[in-house]
Scaffold this motif. Structure first.
Motif, PDB file in Angstrom:
ATOM      1  N   ALA A 216       0.829  -1.209   0.000  1.00  0.00           N
ATOM      2  CA  ALA A 216       0.000   0.000   0.000  1.00  0.00           C
ATOM      3  C   ALA A 216       0.855   1.248   0.000  1.00  0.00           C
ATOM      4  O   ALA A 216       0.574   2.229  -0.674  1.00  0.00           O
ATOM      5  CB  ALA A 216      -0.934  -0.007   1.208  1.00  0.00           C
TER       6      ALA A 216
ATOM      7  N   ALA B 263       0.992   4.069  -2.927  1.00  0.00           N
ATOM      8  CA  ALA B 263       0.616   5.443  -2.630  1.00  0.00           C
ATOM      9  C   ALA B 263       1.726   6.422  -2.948  1.00  0.00           C
ATOM     10  O   ALA B 263       1.496   7.624  -3.020  1.00  0.00           O
ATOM     11  CB  ALA B 263       0.228   5.574  -1.164  1.00  0.00           C
TER      12      ALA B 263
ATOM     13  N   VAL C 169      -0.734  11.487  -8.192  1.00  0.00           N
ATOM     14  CA  VAL C 169      -1.569  10.473  -7.581  1.00  0.00           C
ATOM     15  C   VAL C 169      -3.000  10.664  -8.055  1.00  0.00           C
ATOM     16  O   VAL C 169      -3.482  11.791  -8.183  1.00  0.00           O
ATOM     17  CB  VAL C 169      -1.492  10.569  -6.043  1.00  0.00           C
ATOM     18  CG1 VAL C 169      -2.411   9.538  -5.399  1.00  0.00           C
ATOM     19  CG2 VAL C 169      -0.064  10.368  -5.570  1.00  0.00           C
TER      20      VAL C 169
ATOM     21  N   ARG D 108      -6.654   7.552  -5.002  1.00  0.00           N
ATOM     22  CA  ARG D 108      -5.605   8.126  -4.138  1.00  0.00           C
ATOM     23  C   ARG D 108      -4.419   7.189  -3.956  1.00  0.00           C
ATOM     24  O   ARG D 108      -3.669   7.323  -3.000  1.00  0.00           O
ATOM     25  CB  ARG D 108      -6.165   8.496  -2.764  1.00  0.00           C
ATOM     26  CG  ARG D 108      -7.334   9.460  -2.805  1.00  0.00           C
ATOM     27  CD  ARG D 108      -6.972  10.737  -3.517  1.00  0.00           C
ATOM     28  NE  ARG D 108      -5.858  11.421  -2.899  1.00  0.00           N
ATOM     29  CZ  ARG D 108      -5.223  12.451  -3.447  1.00  0.00           C
ATOM     30  NH1 ARG D 108      -5.601  12.882  -4.641  1.00  0.00           N
ATOM     31  NH2 ARG D 108      -4.223  13.028  -2.822  1.00  0.00           N
ATOM     32  N   SER D 109      -4.257   6.212  -4.855  1.00  0.00           N
ATOM     33  CA  SER D 109      -3.123   5.298  -4.720  1.00  0.00           C
ATOM     34  C   SER D 109      -2.403   5.050  -6.038  1.00  0.00           C
ATOM     35  O   SER D 109      -1.199   4.824  -6.037  1.00  0.00           O
ATOM     36  CB  SER D 109      -3.582   3.955  -4.123  1.00  0.00           C
ATOM     37  OG  SER D 109      -4.516   3.335  -4.981  1.00  0.00           O
TER      38      SER D 109
ATOM     39  N   ASN E  89      -4.128   2.452 -11.847  1.00  0.00           N
ATOM     40  CA  ASN E  89      -4.760   1.522 -10.911  1.00  0.00           C
ATOM     41  C   ASN E  89      -6.246   1.331 -11.201  1.00  0.00           C
ATOM     42  O   ASN E  89      -6.710   0.205 -11.391  1.00  0.00           O
ATOM     43  CB  ASN E  89      -4.566   2.017  -9.478  1.00  0.00           C
ATOM     44  CG  ASN E  89      -5.168   1.081  -8.449  1.00  0.00           C
ATOM     45  OD1 ASN E  89      -5.110  -0.136  -8.600  1.00  0.00           O
ATOM     46  ND2 ASN E  89      -5.759   1.624  -7.416  1.00  0.00           N
TER      47      ASN E  89
END
Length: 477
Positions: A158, A162, A170, A175-176, A187
């Motif tokens: 994670a 991130a 990002v 948000r990752s 993603n």
């Protein structure tokens, strides 16, 4: 195919023991039904069953004799299957048996607890996992299949997701994930907002806000705000607002090129002592040349192409310069400048005239303003910056206000919802002179609340005058 089965022929009648004639269905003597199934023989045939040879030595399975019998004279089982050793198809001991009660800690393959004994005093808390693919003897055992990729649930993965690469962005949705150069998240695939969808800038006493609006797929407006000093050391503040022509190609590039070129021209000429009105005229010419350059054909293009400038990039421009006690405005197209006095009881004014079909109809006396702007051709522009413009006619005007006020520089995305000077003054918040950025945000919100059909851009320049200001003057070129 299917076959029918027939009874074998009888040698004698089962009823009277007389031999029947061939083909008779009934006995000719006693009338016995010869088609009836013959009686079942008393003895059963036996089949030889091959029994594997008994294992020798310790490999033989010894079944303990039962000490009791049940009501059917069958010995009652006293051992459960899990109590007996077993082997897999390769002849190796089962994993469940390798870890016996007396095995040392850490020996053998770590396995999950066995099935819960029926009626046993101890119950297992964790069920047996038959999908366990962990490596025997491994340091960790989760009971799950071993993953080829890092487990996304782990903190390490994670944290790595991130943290994008240096200079990366990002995703605003998950948000990752990292954002690809094409503007989509690696993603979740979410399209990212473009940088020009909403822009804000505050520079001392000038601020500007630009927004894509609610109907357009991109923001084709652009702006530039800056400040410099005149030769006498007094400040000069600049605001340029450009609106790309949507029917032309690359309107967003045209507006950005025009705003940057005009701003740079003013920052170069004003410190040299060029009169602000002349500097504004030169800035518009420089902006026009920058937009014209976008229409140049790439290398190898056919020179005889008569339509090489067709649908060339185009935009409108409006700008304001506060230098000393003067307010200079310049424009080409239908973007506008409004004057809103600090004292709202004093009259407001629109300082520009549109290069549009509606303005021409009003100037020619063919229509009044209400009729002209109600026509569907009202916003058809008659002047713009671009290679296919008929003729460049920059407009400039100089004003000397005798009272403090606010200069509103905006595109039609705003003034469509506050067209008259009085409507614009009513939309400007009371504290916009002290907080120009907040005032610009409120004006953009006013346009969005009205429908946001177009891109919206507005710049606010608070104008302060010396207490001994004597009158005002206006000159239009």
């Amino acid at each position: 195919m299917s076959q029918s089965h027939q009874q074998p022929a009888l040698s004698k009648c089962p009823g009277c023991a007389e031999p029947p004639a061939a083909g008779d269905l009934f006995c000719g003597v006693c009338g016995y039904d010869l088609s009836a199934v013959p009686a079942r023989p008393g003895e059963r045939p036996t089949m030889a069953i091959t029994v594997p040879p008994a294992a020798s030595g310790s490999e033989a399975v010894r079944w303990p004799a039962a000490a009791e019998t049940d009501s059917s004279d069958v010995p009652a089982p006293v051992h459960r299957p899990s109590d007996l050793p077993g082997t897999d198809s390769g002849g190796r001991a089962l994993a469940e048996q390798e870890q016996g009660p007396g095995a040392a800690a850490g020996q053998g393959a770590p396995v999950g607890p066995g099935p819960e004994p029926v009626g046993g005093p101890e119950a297992s808390a964790v069920p047996v996992r038959h999908d366990d693919r962990a490596v025997p003897g491994g340091a960790e055992h989760s009971g799950d299949f071993a993953l080829a990729a890092p487990d996304p649930r782990t903190a390490e993965h994670a944290a790595a997701a991130a943290a994008p690469a240096a200079g990366g962005k990002v995703c605003v949705a998950c948000r990752s994930g990292r954002v690809d150069p094409d503007g989509y998240c690696e993603n979740c695939g979410h399209a990212q907002p473009r940088e020009r969808d909403h822009m804000e800038q505050e520079l001392g006493s000038v601020a500007a806000v630009s927004d894509r609006g609610l109907r357009h797929h991109r923001n084709e407006d652009s702006f530039a705000v800056s400040s410099t000093a005149l030769p006498d050391g007094s400040p000069a503040v600049v605001a340029i607002v450009c609106d790309g022509v949507s029917s032309a190609s690359r309107p967003d590039e045209a507006s950005a090129a025009a705003a940057n070129a005009a701003n740079e021209s003013l920052l170069e000429s004003l410190p040299r002592g060029t009169h602000p009105q002349q500097a504004m005229h030169e800035a518009i010419v420089a902006a026009s040349e920058a937009v014209n350059a976008l229409a140049q054909e790439p290398a190898g293009a056919m020179e005889h192409d008569a339509h090489r400038h067709q649908n060339a990039p185009a935009c409108t421009l409006v700008g304001a310069v506060m230098a000393g006690e003067l307010l200079i405005v310049g424009w080409v197209g239908d973007s506008r400048v409004y004057w809103v006095p600090e004292d709202r009881s004093r009259p407001t004014a629109r300082l520009t005239e549109d290069d549009s079909w509606a303005a021409q109809m009003v100037a020619a006396g063919l229509m009044n303003e209400a009729e002209a702007y109600a026509d569907e051709r009202a916003h058809a522009i008659t002047g713009w910056l671009g290679a296919d413009a008929y003729e460049l006619e920059p407009h400039t005007a100089a004003f000397k206000p005798d009272r403090p006020g606010l200069v509103v520089v905006c595109t039609d995305g705003l003034w469509n919802y506050a067209e008259s000077a009085e409507e614009m003054a009513a939309a400007v918040p009371a504290d916009a002179q002290e907080h120009p950025l907040r005032g610009a945000q409120v004006l953009v919100g006013h346009a969005l609340d009205g429908g946001g059909h177009d891109n919206v851009t507005v710049a606010l320049l608070p104008f302060a005058v010396r207490p001994q200001g004597a009158g005002s003057a206006c000159e239009t070129v």
